[in-house]
Design an enzyme around this catalytic site. Structure first.
Site, PDB file in Angstrom:
ATOM      1  N   MET A   8      28.427 -30.563   2.456  1.00 31.21           N
ATOM      2  CA  MET A   8      27.121 -30.877   2.664  1.00 31.21           C
ATOM      3  C   MET A   8      26.574 -30.492   0.948  1.00 31.21           C
ATOM      4  SD  MET A   8      26.129 -29.137   6.069  1.00 31.21           S
ATOM      5  CE  MET A   8      24.619 -29.678   6.140  1.00 31.21           C
ATOM      6  N   VAL A  12      19.437 -35.143   2.446  1.00 30.07           N
ATOM      7  CA  VAL A  12      19.531 -35.746   3.803  1.00 30.07           C
ATOM      8  C   VAL A  12      20.589 -36.380   4.344  1.00 30.07           C
ATOM      9  CG1 VAL A  12      18.404 -38.130   3.018  1.00 30.07           C
ATOM     10  CG2 VAL A  12      17.839 -36.936   5.321  1.00 30.07           C
ATOM     11  N   ASP A  13      21.406 -37.137   3.518  1.00 31.59           N
ATOM     12  CA  ASP A  13      22.651 -38.036   4.126  1.00 31.59           C
ATOM     13  C   ASP A  13      23.687 -36.957   4.661  1.00 31.59           C
ATOM     14  OD1 ASP A  13      21.222 -39.963   2.903  1.00 31.59           O
ATOM     15  OD2 ASP A  13      22.256 -40.045   1.089  1.00 31.59           O
ATOM     16  N   SER A  14      24.009 -35.685   3.871  1.00 29.28           N
ATOM     17  CA  SER A  14      24.997 -34.848   4.496  1.00 29.28           C
ATOM     18  C   SER A  14      24.481 -34.302   5.479  1.00 29.28           C
ATOM     19  CB  SER A  14      25.530 -34.019   3.546  1.00 29.28           C
ATOM     20  OG  SER A  14      24.718 -33.291   2.788  1.00 29.28           O
ATOM     21  N   MET A  33      30.157 -27.231  -1.625  1.00 27.30           N
ATOM     22  CA  MET A  33      31.020 -26.769  -2.910  1.00 27.30           C
ATOM     23  C   MET A  33      30.289 -26.420  -4.103  1.00 27.30           C
ATOM     24  SD  MET A  33      33.317 -30.010  -2.682  1.00 27.30           S
ATOM     25  CE  MET A  33      34.936 -29.468  -3.851  1.00 27.30           C
ATOM     26  N   CYS A 101      35.076 -36.682  -9.712  1.00 26.88           N
ATOM     27  CA  CYS A 101      34.723 -35.664  -8.484  1.00 26.88           C
ATOM     28  C   CYS A 101      35.072 -35.934  -7.042  1.00 26.88           C
ATOM     29  CB  CYS A 101      33.155 -35.331  -8.369  1.00 26.88           C
ATOM     30  SG  CYS A 101      32.641 -33.881  -7.335  1.00 26.88           S
ATOM     31  N   GLY A 125      28.345 -37.785   3.535  1.00 25.14           N
ATOM     32  CA  GLY A 125      27.470 -38.608   3.851  1.00 25.14           C
ATOM     33  C   GLY A 125      27.269 -40.009   3.022  1.00 25.14           C
ATOM     34  N   CYS A 198      25.222 -34.116 -12.245  1.00 28.39           N
ATOM     35  CA  CYS A 198      24.701 -33.029 -11.498  1.00 28.39           C
ATOM     36  C   CYS A 198      24.800 -31.890 -12.418  1.00 28.39           C
ATOM     37  CB  CYS A 198      25.441 -32.693 -10.244  1.00 28.39           C
ATOM     38  SG  CYS A 198      27.125 -32.507 -10.340  1.00 28.39           S
TER      39      CYS A 198
END
Length: 357
Positions: A8, A12-14, A33, A101, A125, A198
């Site tokens: 997660m 929203v997706d996860s 993570m 990743c 997700g 990220c």
């Protein structure tokens, strides 16, 4: 029902992935993570590793009585993603950190940990689909939402991994996902998309490279194919194949970056025709089915690009020679080339800095 770990990010997706699996009766545990601590520039709110986004995942899990944990993978992230990112730019390639990743963290390190902890599988997700199984091989297919399909960044998944993975969102569109999240009252329903890089919160990767590897940011000549000096570049990692803007040179016709020569510290430019290539090589080849046979495939060289017909020829050193039916622009070393037939992924690899001739 299965015992499933859900990776997660706080988006929203996860979040919906965890909830849908819970509603289906699975024993679900949410995991984030923790990859990157950030720097003096801070972490943007939409980043997957931000406090705000992690709080979103925690609240969704609390709402649905889902156990939730944060695992610290900062050292692994530095080794497998940051160091890779710097290494690729040092070699004149343009890296895709999301690929690294996925390959080395989410679907290797985290999947291994899930198995060690007694989970039957790992869910994310991603907008992709898995079909087959049983007596048939697993197939990795595009998500039905062509605008959100993420199969390009998952080409490295093997049969063993596909047998342990769950992608519940592959059969939905992004608007449907948001609507289902709203219907369930999820606090993440309208969260913005996370940024691609990220670990660079201000999206200024040039600053990041200057801080991490100043030695590769040395200025040098901008030349054409004939060696004529046209100007000075500000450090090769600031440029990518196909770039036109920001070159700082005046010419009678548009000029584009056509090659990055790290050995001589040269930025080589040319006209649009010089960007076109029919032939190139991919290394670090991965196959969904164990190996990639010679033949004709549709080959995609950008995350949201078109898959275009090409002939694939395996080479003795394990690399693949790719020859497009028609020349393509901006074949960029360091990016992935992914092989498809219809919506099915066969595998792919890294576009090599080797010039095929």
């Amino acid at each position: 029902m299965a015992k499933i770990m859900v990776a997660m990010s706080g988006g929203v997706d996860s979040s919906l992935t965890a909830v849908l699996l819970k509603e289906q009766g699975h024993d679900v545990t949410g995991v984030t993570m923790h990859l990157w601590e950030g720097d003096d520039n801070g972490i943007m709110e939409s980043q997957c590793c931000s406090v705000e986004m992690t709080a979103g995942a925690r609240r969704v899990c609390a709402q649905y009585d889902i156990p939730y944990y944060v695992f610290n993978y900062q050292k692994d992230f530095r080794k497998h993603v940051i160091d890779y990112f710097l290494r690729e730019y040092s070699s004149g390639a343009t890296p895709n950190p999301c690929l690294a990743c996925n390959r080395d963290l989410k679907f290797r390190v985290l999947l291994e940990r899930a198995e060690l902890l007694g989970f039957d599988g790992l869910a994310t997700g991603h907008f992709v689909q898995i079909t087959g199984g049983g007596e048939q091989p697993y197939d990795l297919r595009r998500g039905i939402d062509i605008n959100k399909d993420q199969s390009y960044v998952l080409y490295m998944l093997s049969q063993r991994e596909l047998g342990r993975l769950h992608f519940p969102l592959g059969g939905f569109t992004k608007p449907q996902v948001r609507q289902m999240a709203r219907e369930r009252g999820l606090v993440t329903a309208d969260k913005p998309e996370s940024m691609d890089i990220c670990f660079i919160p201000d999206n200024n990767y040039r600053r990041f490279l200057n801080e991490e590897r100043p030695e590769i940011m040395q200025p040098g000549p901008i030349v054409n194919r004939h060696g004529t000096v046209l100007g000075q570049h500000k450090g090769l990692p600031q440029y990518t194949i196909g770039q036109r803007k920001g070159l700082g040179i005046a010419a009678g016709s548009p000029l584009f970056v056509i090659e990055i020569d790290t050995v001589r510290n040269l930025l080589i430019v040319g006209d649009a025709d010089e960007l076109e290539r029919r032939d190139f090589v991919i290394d670090d080849v991965r196959s969904v089915y164990g190996q990639i046979e010679a033949g004709i495939y549709a080959v995609q060289i950008r995350a949201h690009g078109e898959a275009v017909p090409a002939t694939i020829t395996p080479r003795e050193d394990g690399t693949l020679h790719i020859r497009y039916d028609q020349p393509q622009r901006s074949v960029t070393p360091g990016q992935a080339a992914v092989l498809y037939r219809d919506d099915r992924v066969f595998g792919g690899g890294r576009i090599s800095t080797e010039r095929y001739s």
